[in-house]
Design a protein around this motif. Sequence first.
Motif, PDB file in Angstrom:
ATOM      1  N   TYR A  93       0.828  -1.206   0.000  1.00  0.00           N
ATOM      2  CA  TYR A  93       0.000   0.000   0.000  1.00  0.00           C
ATOM      3  C   TYR A  93       0.858   1.249   0.000  1.00  0.00           C
ATOM      4  CZ  TYR A  93      -3.986  -2.975   0.974  1.00  0.00           C
ATOM      5  OH  TYR A  93      -4.961  -3.936   0.883  1.00  0.00           O
ATOM      6  N   GLU A  94       0.394   2.240  -0.728  1.00  0.00           N
ATOM      7  CA  GLU A  94       1.041   3.550  -0.786  1.00  0.00           C
ATOM      8  C   GLU A  94      -0.033   4.623  -0.629  1.00  0.00           C
ATOM      9  OE1 GLU A  94       4.197   4.258  -0.998  1.00  0.00           O
ATOM     10  OE2 GLU A  94       4.968   2.229  -1.325  1.00  0.00           O
ATOM     11  N   PRO A  95       0.342   5.844  -0.219  1.00  0.00           N
ATOM     12  CA  PRO A  95      -0.637   6.938  -0.203  1.00  0.00           C
ATOM     13  C   PRO A  95      -1.236   7.160  -1.589  1.00  0.00           C
ATOM     14  CG  PRO A  95       1.331   7.550   1.015  1.00  0.00           C
ATOM     15  CD  PRO A  95       1.650   6.255   0.306  1.00  0.00           C
ATOM     16  N   ILE A  96      -2.507   7.478  -1.633  1.00  0.00           N
ATOM     17  CA  ILE A  96      -3.212   7.716  -2.901  1.00  0.00           C
ATOM     18  C   ILE A  96      -3.686   9.167  -2.926  1.00  0.00           C
ATOM     19  CG2 ILE A  96      -5.199   7.100  -4.331  1.00  0.00           C
ATOM     20  CD1 ILE A  96      -5.153   4.354  -2.926  1.00  0.00           C
ATOM     21  N   GLN A  97      -3.321   9.898  -3.950  1.00  0.00           N
ATOM     22  CA  GLN A  97      -3.786  11.283  -4.074  1.00  0.00           C
ATOM     23  C   GLN A  97      -5.094  11.313  -4.858  1.00  0.00           C
ATOM     24  OE1 GLN A  97      -1.067  14.108  -5.849  1.00  0.00           O
ATOM     25  NE2 GLN A  97      -2.108  15.817  -4.844  1.00  0.00           N
ATOM     26  N   ILE A  98      -6.122  11.868  -4.238  1.00  0.00           N
ATOM     27  CA  ILE A  98      -7.430  11.980  -4.884  1.00  0.00           C
ATOM     28  C   ILE A  98      -7.519  13.266  -5.690  1.00  0.00           C
ATOM     29  CG2 ILE A  98      -9.927  12.028  -4.503  1.00  0.00           C
ATOM     30  CD1 ILE A  98      -8.552   9.393  -3.733  1.00  0.00           C
ATOM     31  N   ALA A  99      -7.009  14.337  -5.107  1.00  0.00           N
ATOM     32  CA  ALA A  99      -6.999  15.647  -5.750  1.00  0.00           C
ATOM     33  C   ALA A  99      -5.955  16.495  -5.029  1.00  0.00           C
ATOM     34  CB  ALA A  99      -8.375  16.301  -5.670  1.00  0.00           C
ATOM     35  N   GLU A 100      -5.847  17.737  -5.404  1.00  0.00           N
ATOM     36  CA  GLU A 100      -4.900  18.624  -4.743  1.00  0.00           C
ATOM     37  C   GLU A 100      -5.244  18.738  -3.261  1.00  0.00           C
ATOM     38  OE1 GLU A 100      -3.109  23.165  -5.145  1.00  0.00           O
ATOM     39  OE2 GLU A 100      -4.610  22.447  -6.573  1.00  0.00           O
ATOM     40  N   LYS A 101      -4.248  18.536  -2.405  1.00  0.00           N
ATOM     41  CA  LYS A 101      -4.412  18.619  -0.952  1.00  0.00           C
ATOM     42  C   LYS A 101      -5.451  17.637  -0.420  1.00  0.00           C
ATOM     43  CE  LYS A 101      -1.474  22.019  -0.199  1.00  0.00           C
ATOM     44  NZ  LYS A 101      -0.265  21.838   0.642  1.00  0.00           N
ATOM     45  N   TYR A 102      -5.500  16.424  -0.986  1.00  0.00           N
ATOM     46  CA  TYR A 102      -6.548  15.452  -0.638  1.00  0.00           C
ATOM     47  C   TYR A 102      -5.994  14.051  -0.880  1.00  0.00           C
ATOM     48  CZ  TYR A 102     -11.380  13.508  -0.927  1.00  0.00           C
ATOM     49  OH  TYR A 102     -12.543  12.794  -0.752  1.00  0.00           O
ATOM     50  N   TRP A 103      -5.710  13.308   0.217  1.00  0.00           N
ATOM     51  CA  TRP A 103      -5.001  12.040   0.133  1.00  0.00           C
ATOM     52  C   TRP A 103      -5.665  10.966   0.972  1.00  0.00           C
ATOM     53  CZ3 TRP A 103      -0.126  11.186  -2.311  1.00  0.00           C
ATOM     54  CH2 TRP A 103       0.495  12.326  -2.842  1.00  0.00           C
ATOM     55  N   VAL A 148      -4.112   7.887   3.211  1.00  0.00           N
ATOM     56  CA  VAL A 148      -2.794   7.510   3.729  1.00  0.00           C
ATOM     57  C   VAL A 148      -2.936   6.286   4.638  1.00  0.00           C
ATOM     58  CG1 VAL A 148      -0.759   8.297   4.988  1.00  0.00           C
ATOM     59  CG2 VAL A 148      -2.130   9.951   3.692  1.00  0.00           C
ATOM     60  N   PRO A 149      -2.296   5.150   4.313  1.00  0.00           N
ATOM     61  CA  PRO A 149      -2.292   4.014   5.244  1.00  0.00           C
ATOM     62  C   PRO A 149      -1.831   4.469   6.619  1.00  0.00           C
ATOM     63  CG  PRO A 149      -1.345   3.377   3.138  1.00  0.00           C
ATOM     64  CD  PRO A 149      -1.526   4.866   3.090  1.00  0.00           C
ATOM     65  N   GLU A 150      -2.464   3.937   7.659  1.00  0.00           N
ATOM     66  CA  GLU A 150      -2.265   4.485   9.001  1.00  0.00           C
ATOM     67  C   GLU A 150      -0.825   4.438   9.482  1.00  0.00           C
ATOM     68  OE1 GLU A 150      -3.664   2.394  12.415  1.00  0.00           O
ATOM     69  OE2 GLU A 150      -4.097   0.576  11.291  1.00  0.00           O
ATOM     70  N   TRP A 151       0.005   3.520   8.955  1.00  0.00           N
ATOM     71  CA  TRP A 151       1.378   3.386   9.431  1.00  0.00           C
ATOM     72  C   TRP A 151       2.360   4.264   8.664  1.00  0.00           C
ATOM     73  CZ3 TRP A 151      -1.447  -0.429   7.007  1.00  0.00           C
ATOM     74  CH2 TRP A 151      -1.093  -0.708   5.683  1.00  0.00           C
ATOM     75  N   MET A 152       1.868   5.064   7.686  1.00  0.00           N
ATOM     76  CA  MET A 152       2.746   5.865   6.856  1.00  0.00           C
ATOM     77  C   MET A 152       2.591   7.349   7.162  1.00  0.00           C
ATOM     78  SD  MET A 152       2.496   3.918   3.159  1.00  0.00           S
ATOM     79  CE  MET A 152       4.034   4.620   2.607  1.00  0.00           C
ATOM     80  N   GLU A 153       3.635   8.108   6.856  1.00  0.00           N
ATOM     81  CA  GLU A 153       3.577   9.561   6.995  1.00  0.00           C
ATOM     82  C   GLU A 153       2.820  10.156   5.813  1.00  0.00           C
ATOM     83  OE1 GLU A 153       4.701  11.524   9.445  1.00  0.00           O
ATOM     84  OE2 GLU A 153       5.304   9.762  10.584  1.00  0.00           O
ATOM     85  N   ALA A 154       2.038  11.176   6.081  1.00  0.00           N
ATOM     86  CA  ALA A 154       1.297  11.849   5.007  1.00  0.00           C
ATOM     87  C   ALA A 154       2.270  12.623   4.121  1.00  0.00           C
ATOM     88  CB  ALA A 154       0.266  12.797   5.602  1.00  0.00           C
ATOM     89  N   PRO A 155       2.172  12.486   2.788  1.00  0.00           N
ATOM     90  CA  PRO A 155       3.060  13.241   1.896  1.00  0.00           C
ATOM     91  C   PRO A 155       2.905  14.753   2.059  1.00  0.00           C
ATOM     92  CG  PRO A 155       1.968  11.460   0.711  1.00  0.00           C
ATOM     93  CD  PRO A 155       1.304  11.555   2.045  1.00  0.00           C
ATOM     94  N   GLU A 156       1.666  15.196   2.347  1.00  0.00           N
ATOM     95  CA  GLU A 156       1.397  16.613   2.591  1.00  0.00           C
ATOM     96  C   GLU A 156       0.680  16.736   3.936  1.00  0.00           C
ATOM     97  OE1 GLU A 156       0.277  19.209  -0.950  1.00  0.00           O
ATOM     98  OE2 GLU A 156      -0.496  17.269  -1.576  1.00  0.00           O
ATOM     99  N   PRO A 157       1.386  16.997   5.009  1.00  0.00           N
ATOM    100  CA  PRO A 157       0.758  17.038   6.333  1.00  0.00           C
ATOM    101  C   PRO A 157      -0.373  18.045   6.459  1.00  0.00           C
ATOM    102  CG  PRO A 157       3.142  16.945   6.527  1.00  0.00           C
ATOM    103  CD  PRO A 157       2.842  17.171   5.071  1.00  0.00           C
ATOM    104  N   ASP A 158      -0.345  19.116   5.656  1.00  0.00           N
ATOM    105  CA  ASP A 158      -1.379  20.141   5.760  1.00  0.00           C
ATOM    106  C   ASP A 158      -2.567  19.882   4.831  1.00  0.00           C
ATOM    107  OD1 ASP A 158       0.129  20.561   3.461  1.00  0.00           O
ATOM    108  OD2 ASP A 158      -0.073  22.746   3.526  1.00  0.00           O
ATOM    109  N   ALA A 159      -2.577  18.735   4.138  1.00  0.00           N
ATOM    110  CA  ALA A 159      -3.693  18.397   3.245  1.00  0.00           C
ATOM    111  C   ALA A 159      -4.806  17.703   4.038  1.00  0.00           C
ATOM    112  CB  ALA A 159      -3.199  17.491   2.128  1.00  0.00           C
ATOM    113  N   VAL A 160      -5.933  17.427   3.380  1.00  0.00           N
ATOM    114  CA  VAL A 160      -6.957  16.553   3.950  1.00  0.00           C
ATOM    115  C   VAL A 160      -6.449  15.133   3.774  1.00  0.00           C
ATOM    116  CG1 VAL A 160      -9.311  15.696   3.734  1.00  0.00           C
ATOM    117  CG2 VAL A 160      -8.859  18.144   3.483  1.00  0.00           C
TER     118      VAL A 160
END
Length: 300
Positions: free
Chosen positions: A104-114, A116-128
Motif C-alpha cells: 500500500y502507498e498513499p493515494i492522491q485523490i486531488a490537490e491537498k486530498y489524500w 494515507v495508510p495508518e502506518w505511513m507519513e502523510a506526503p502533505e501534512p497540511d492536506a486533507v
Amino acid sequence: MKWLQIHITVDQAQVDYTETLLSSMGAVSVTLDDAENQELLEPLPGETPLWNKVIVTGIYAQEDGEEIDVAALETFIQAQLPGAPLRSELIEDQEWERTWMDAYEPIQIAEKYWIVPEWMEAPEPDAVNIKLDPGLAFGTGNHASTFLCLQWLGKTDVKDKVVIDYGCGSGILGVAALLLGAKKVYATDIDPQAVHATKQNAELNGVLENLYVGLPEEFNEAFKGQQADILIANILAGPLMELAPEFAALVKSEGEFALAGVIEEQVADVSSIYSKYFDILEVEHREEHWCRISGKRQKH
C-alpha cells in the motif's frame, strides 16, 4: 524456516473441496486467486465472489530438519483432483506483515486530498489526509468506484451538511466527508465487520463523535424522520435500483447524490430508475468500465 506453496487450478465448483483438502493436509493458510484474468464486479459487503477458474494455494511450514515429502504430497493431491494443473515452490521466510503493508502507498485523490495508510507519513501534512487501515473491510481508494466517490466528495460542498454513506464498507467515504467539513455522517452496511471497521477508521481520523454507523435496521431507526443534504452509495447496480425509492425519501429537495459500483452497460438502467426522483447531472468514468452517476433530488 522455509515455506512450501502448492498451487492447484480448479473450476469454481471444486474450490470448497480443494480448500478443505489442503487444510486437512496441514496447510497453515489457503488463498484463492483468479486463473484467467476474469473481471469481477465489486462485491456487496460480506460477499465473496469467485472466478470461473481459480488458483487455490496451500502454504505449508517447512521446518528445518523436517522436510516435507513434496512428491508424495503432489501425488496424493493429484489422485484426489485428477487432471487439475498443479505446481509447487519453496519460498524463504520473510516478514509477512511487512510484505502486506508494503503493498500500500498513499493515494492522491486531488490537490491537498489524500488517502494515507495508518502506518505511513502523510506526503502533505497540511492536506486533507484520510488515515486508513486497508485490511478491515472493502474500500481502500484503490478500486475505481471508491476513487470516483472520493473524487466527487472532494469537489462537492459538504461543509456543515448531513451526509448518508450507504454501504459504508471501511467507512472511507463517511470519514472523507467529515474531514471535508460535513456536520454529521450517518453510515450503514449489511456487514457487521464493516460497521466495526467504519467506527475504527472514524476513531483513527478523530471524527467518530460526528459519525453514526449501524446495520440497516439500526440506521433506519436512528435516521427516522430526517432527510440528508447528501447521499453517497458505492454498492452494485442491482441493489441501487431496488433502493431508489428509499434513497429518494432520505434526501432533501435539491439535495445531492452520487452512486457508484455501476459499470458502463448498467448506467442507462440505473439512470432510468433514478430519473423518476433525481435530476441526473453527470456520469463520470474511470478505468474504462466503472462509472459514477451523480445529480440532485428533484424539488418536492
